[in-house]
Scaffold this active site. Structure first.
Site, PDB file in Angstrom:
ATOM      1  N   GLU A 522       0.860  -1.175   0.000  1.00  0.00           N
ATOM      2  CA  GLU A 522       0.000   0.000   0.000  1.00  0.00           C
ATOM      3  C   GLU A 522       0.907   1.240   0.000  1.00  0.00           C
ATOM      4  O   GLU A 522       1.178   1.793  -1.035  1.00  0.00           O
ATOM      5  CB  GLU A 522      -0.935  -0.041   1.206  1.00  0.00           C
ATOM      6  CG  GLU A 522      -2.039   0.968   1.085  1.00  0.00           C
ATOM      7  CD  GLU A 522      -3.437   0.419   1.339  1.00  0.00           C
ATOM      8  OE1 GLU A 522      -3.591  -0.771   1.585  1.00  0.00           O
ATOM      9  OE2 GLU A 522      -4.381   1.209   1.288  1.00  0.00           O
ATOM     10  N   GLU A 800      -2.978   0.292  13.142  1.00  0.00           N
ATOM     11  CA  GLU A 800      -4.052   0.763  12.266  1.00  0.00           C
ATOM     12  C   GLU A 800      -5.412   0.588  12.939  1.00  0.00           C
ATOM     13  O   GLU A 800      -6.285   1.438  12.828  1.00  0.00           O
ATOM     14  CB  GLU A 800      -4.016  -0.061  10.965  1.00  0.00           C
ATOM     15  CG  GLU A 800      -5.095   0.268   9.975  1.00  0.00           C
ATOM     16  CD  GLU A 800      -4.915  -0.490   8.668  1.00  0.00           C
ATOM     17  OE1 GLU A 800      -4.282  -1.563   8.690  1.00  0.00           O
ATOM     18  OE2 GLU A 800      -5.391  -0.007   7.631  1.00  0.00           O
TER      19      GLU A 800
HETATM   20  C1  BGC Z   1      -5.347   2.627   4.190  1.00  0.00           C
HETATM   21  C2  BGC Z   1      -5.897   3.705   5.069  1.00  0.00           C
HETATM   22  C3  BGC Z   1      -6.674   4.588   4.150  1.00  0.00           C
HETATM   23  C4  BGC Z   1      -7.835   3.752   3.720  1.00  0.00           C
HETATM   24  C5  BGC Z   1      -8.955   4.385   3.032  1.00  0.00           C
HETATM   25  C6  BGC Z   1      -6.510   1.817   3.733  1.00  0.00           C
HETATM   26  O1  BGC Z   1      -6.185   0.704   3.041  1.00  0.00           O
HETATM   27  O2  BGC Z   1      -4.358   1.908   4.780  1.00  0.00           O
HETATM   28  O3  BGC Z   1      -5.143   4.184   6.028  1.00  0.00           O
HETATM   29  O4  BGC Z   1      -6.958   5.826   4.611  1.00  0.00           O
HETATM   30  O5  BGC Z   1      -7.427   2.608   3.049  1.00  0.00           O
HETATM   31  O6  BGC Z   1     -10.014   3.984   3.714  1.00  0.00           O
END
Ligand code: BGC
Length: 954
Positions: A522, A800
């Site tokens: 990501e 997270e």
């Molecule tokens: C990310 C988040 C991001 C989100 C959007 C995720 O996969 O890691 O931090 O803001 O997607 O909802």
């Protein structure tokens, strides 16, 4: 000579010597007591002595160095010269401001003679305070100019022009490039040699066998279709008369390698989103003492090989290095490169150039900021060694290896362990973050990768021929090296750990852009995450230059109709997907505003205003009734709120603010901030327009979503927190909202139910409504969901998800479970604002004036913190003892502060041992919300006041 004369001479010599010693040691900083010292910490465009800037009207700043109370600058004089000698001779041949009556010491715009490509500028400044005598001149500082137009490069993009294998997903070996050139012996002394370098992909430049600079992952990530950064290095010391070799190793990086999410976006190639093969661009300008110059550029004289040791390099997957392919001396003169290929030449960068715009990197480069040693090595399976660095981090490892040639050692990186002590990698999804090193054999070798990075605490090493020693491996922590600005410490070890975890998560996620996470596939510049975290980020580090770099990335990623992206850079076409999401797109307004409040940078706002305005206009156009119902893209809402936790005894839903309500709140706030931007920029029509629009959106919001009893649709604690934080409610409804906000705790057993965006709003609003005790209760809580729960379960960075790991259940869904995500670390903002008490003042931005408003509580007996503002160090430390609260405070020169001292007896507040009402330089402002308030100029102060029992204070 008679005795009297001898004595006289001895005294004179003694006095002269003393004078020399005193002046020699002290100059130019200190002068005798009572006199103004020379200014310190000179910066240009927020950087110390930057090389190769491309601002043609750069802004200068300095700090006044004066511990006296009331220290304030009344005037300054800047001299800028084209050489150090000119400056020494008091000649500002480029600019001499003369004495300027002003108390401004930051963002002073250079307005001397025009600055040209490559020019060097030396500058110094002196000040006057109220006494009317000038300070000594500062130590000279300098900056140099970059290449201001394509024609100044006169160089070619070079690389491998052979047709690559058809399969775009097949990684290619990293090219090495080299050229030799001679510096004629009779050419005279090299006065200065400056290299301007860029790449599509990543580069490491080498000159005569040595690395140039300490930048990692240069030229970093931008939208390479539009803009690519270059870096500037002074290589004077690395050149010598005779043969010289300039060489470079290239990597795929974000340009040609993998980018997070690409493998999940339909229709996207897995890698090579910007281009298939990396390219290099160099201009080396060598100036000789006699005035002539020699220019070496990237052109067809270079040679290339793809047979080198880096077989594969990828940001997400790691690096494969075969040391048997090393060719010692390849970056030195005299190397036989006859088996290398003539380099391929792409576009020329000259007056006719139409490729991506070349821009100077405006912020601190990515570089190693810390090295950490493992705390343990285990062997959970035979021959499988796991190093524990004791800290989740981003970067890579340096490892010492021994073994026969051809042995391949593999390093796999992970954030957490399985119960059996092996590394847990499921949450990395498709990011391999694995390095392979094949030994060349011999006496021992050291491996450190080049063009990748990993998010990890644990390193699994396999393929070793023997048991490793604990000191065979070091964790090299790197990030965009924004200077650390804040510090926090208090009597609770858990809160100290929380602060440390927040800063470590920030360190792991400033990688040219503000990323969501550093480990899985990501690592994107997710806008919503930095929106929530921006104020904490500004407390922790000096983000001026970093945001100067990233905001253009945001503008480049704005869709044609004005929709802001979900992340920037945006490699997947923002017109087609991943744009327009409430609270993600809004970062395009919130973040520059936050930077303005913290740094007072009007130019950043000026450059961004049009873009911010277009975002608000676009939402308005698509939602004429002013409720944000349409165009919400992937609509993530108040991400990861309690509804995702599914805890026993908790309602299955109802914690999340209804999405339309949430979106409209952000629409109102963004519009309000655009109005404030317009006001700051002196645009009265736009100020009025957006102010009225913001008022209309608030009115529409209240009509549609707020009932007459003050219940906001959805009746979520998060909804009340955001509505209060964004000042969306009429005064008459605020009390009800506060009541419901507190009532919300009943549904969730007193625990936190908020998501990414509402958490910091909740903490701040509890304090604003006089219930810091509730906020302390949340921050001190150790039951899930809480920051404390994560810490008690080994967190060294912010998770997270509240339930990233739960006792008895284990890890959350590996599909989305990062252990290094700063969004809910936004509580750091509350820790600085409320525990330490440091608060910027939006009306006098950049800490020209600020508030000190500590609210001791939560059983803490002391806390202390610092923040290095653009004007200098702010400090606040408090302790509670024997029923008195004592606050030690430092207000930097050239600023003022309003101090709010919580007390139950305002008449008994003292400063420096005297009643505060009569203390020197302290102006009494009266009492407010159970605190006595004072206005103070620069200086150190000690306030003390009777207070209640620790923990009882609200
Ligand atoms: C990310 C988040 C991001 C989100 C959007 C995720 O996969 O890691 O931090 O803001 O997607 O909802």
């Amino acid at each position: 000579m008679d005795k009297g004369w001898c004595m006289f001479l001895l005294i004179v010599v003694g006095l002269v010597l003393m004078n020399v010693l005193v002046v020699g040691c002290a100059a130019p900083h200190a002068s005798s007591i009572g006199e103004l010292r020379a200014p310190q910490h000179l910066r240009c465009e927020y950087l110390v002595d930057p090389l190769g800037i491309d601002e043609t009207a750069p802004r200068l700043s300095w700090e006044m160095d004066d511990p006296r109370r009331g220290a304030a600058q009344r005037a300054y004089q800047i001299m800028a010269a084209s050489s150090e000698t000119a400056l020494e001779q008091d000649s500002g041949d480029l600019w001499d401001t003369g004495k300027v009556a002003s108390d401004e010491s930051v963002q002073i715009v250079y307005s001397g003679r025009p600055l040209r490509s490559g020019m060097e500028v030396y500058w110094t400044v002196r000040l006057w305070d109220a006494n009317g005598k000038p300070s000594p001149w500062s130590r000279p500082a300098r900056w140099s100019m970059g290449l201001l137009s394509p024609s100044d490069w006169d160089a070619c993009w070079i690389g491998d022009t052979r047709t690559p294998p058809l399969d775009q997903n097949e990684p290619l070996p990293s090219p090495r490039l080299r050229t030799e050139f001679a510096i004629p012996g009779e050419g005279g002394k090299v006065r200065r040699a400056i290299a301007f370098v860029s790449a599509l992909g990543l580069y490491e430049l080498r000159l005569n066998g040595q690395r140039v600079g300490d930048h990692l992952l240069a030229p970093e990530w931008t939208d390479y279709h539009r803009r690519v950064q270059y870096q500037t290095y002074d290589v004077t010391a690395q050149l010598h008369p005779g043969a010289n070799t300039l060489a470079a190793q290239l990597g795929d990086g974000w340009y040609a390698g993998r980018i997070g999410l690409a493998d999940l976006v339909p229709g996207m190639p897995k890698r090579s989103l910007y281009g298939r093969q990396p390219r290099l661009l160099v201009r080396l300008a060598i100036e000789f003492a006699d005035g002539h110059t020699q220019i070496i550029v990237s052109d067809d004289a270079w040679r290339l090989s793809t047979d080198g040791p880096i077989r594969v390099s990828d940001i997400l997957d790691g690096e494969t290095y075969d040391a048997r392919r090393e060719t010692p001396g390849w970056d030195m003169p005299g190397f036989d490169d006859s088996a290398w290929l003539p380099v391929g030449v792409f576009e020329k960068v000259d007056a006719a150039y139409a490729g991506p715009r070349l821009v100077a990197q405006p912020n601190e480069p990515i570089r190693i900021v810390r090295q950490i040693h493992p705390v343990a090595v285990t062997e959970p399976q035979t021959g499988v060694y796991v190093f524990d660095l004791g800290q989740n981090m981003a970067g890579w490892c340096r490892i010492r290896l021994r073994g026969p040639a051809g042995t391949t050692v593999t390093l796999r990186h992970a954030e957490v362990l399985n119960p059996d002590g092996t590394i847990y990698t499921a949450n990395l999804r498709s990011a391999a973050q694995t390095d392979h090193y094949t030994l060349r054999g011999g006496d021992g070798e050291v491996f450190e990768p080049h063009f990748t990075y990993h998010g990890f605490r644990y390193v699994e090493v396999t393929g070793l021929t023997g048991k490793p020693a604990i000191d065979d491996l070091i964790g090299c922590v790197f990030c965009s090296a924004a200077p650390e600005a804040g510090r926090f410490e208090c009597s609770s070890p858990m809160l100290n750990k929380l602060w440390s975890n927040i800063v470590w998560t920030q360190r792991a996620n400033l990688m040219s852009i503000p990323t969501d996470c550093p480990q899985r596939n990501e690592r994107l510049g997710w806008m919503g995450d930095i929106l929530a975290f921006a104020q904490t980020a500004c407390f922790d580090m000096d983000m001026t230059a970093f945001f100067t770099k990233w905001l253009p990335d945001v503008r480049d990623a704005q869709a044609e109709d004005g929709r802001y992206p979900d992340f920037a850079p945006h490699p997947f076409d923002p017109n087609a997907r991943f744009s327009s999401v409430p609270a993600w797109g809004d970062a395009g307004v919130f973040v520059p505003w936050c930077a303005y409040v913290n740094y007072g940078d009007k130019r950043m706002l000026e450059r961004h205003f049009e873009s911010a305005r277009r975002w608000v206009d676009c939402i308005q156009q698509k939602n004429p009734d002013l409720l944000w119902k349409n165009s919400r893209g992937n609509d993530y809402g108040d991400w990861l709120n309690a509804d995702t936790l599914k805890l026993e005894g908790w309602p299955a839903s109802g914690a999340e603010v209804p999405k339309e309500v949430f979106a409209t709140m952000f629409f109102a706030r963004s519009t309000e901030l655009v109005a404030r931007m317009a006001d700051v920029l002196g645009r009265p029509d736009e100020t009025e327009h957006y102010r009225a629009l913001a008022a209309d959106i608030r009115a529409a919001f209240n009509r549609a979503y707020v009932a007459s009893d003050g219940r906001i649709q959805g009746n979520t604690q998060a909804g009340y927190a955001i509505a209060l934080a964004f000042d969306l409610l009429p005064e008459s409804q605020r009390a009800a909202a506060k009541h419901y906000l507190l009532e919300g705790f009943q549904t969730y057993g007193g625990l936190i139910s908020t998501g990414f965006h509402s958490t910091i709003c909740l903490m701040n609003e509890l304090t604003r409504c006089g219930r810091s005790d509730e906020a302390y209760r949340l921050i001190n809580n150790r039951r899930m969901p809480s920051w404390g729960y994560a810490i008690d379960h080994g967190a060294t960075t912010i998770w997270e998800r509240w339930d990233g790991y739960v006792e008895g259940r284990g890890f959350q869904d590996p599909g989305m479970n990062s252990f290094s995500h700063y969004a809910i670390g936004s509580v750091g903002e509350w820790m600085y604002r409320t525990i330490i008490g440091i608060n910027p003042d939006e009306s006098k931005p950049g800490y020209k004036h600020f508030f000190i408003r500590p609210r001791p509580g939560g059983g803490l007996t002391w806390a202390r913190g610092e923040y290095r503002s653009l004007y200098g160090q702010i400090e606040c430390a408090w302790r509670k003892k024997d029923g008195r609260l004592t606050i030690d405070l430092t207000v930097p020169p050239n600023t003022t502060a309003t101090v709010s001292v919580p007390t139950n007896d305002a008449a008994k507040v003292k400063e420096g041992g005297h009643p505060a009402a009569i203390a020197e330089n302290v102006k009494c402002l009266g009492t407010e919300d159970g605190a006595a308030c004072y206005f103070v100029p620069a200086g150190r102060y000690t306030f003390s006041a009777p207070c209640g029992d620790p923990g009882a204070a609200k």
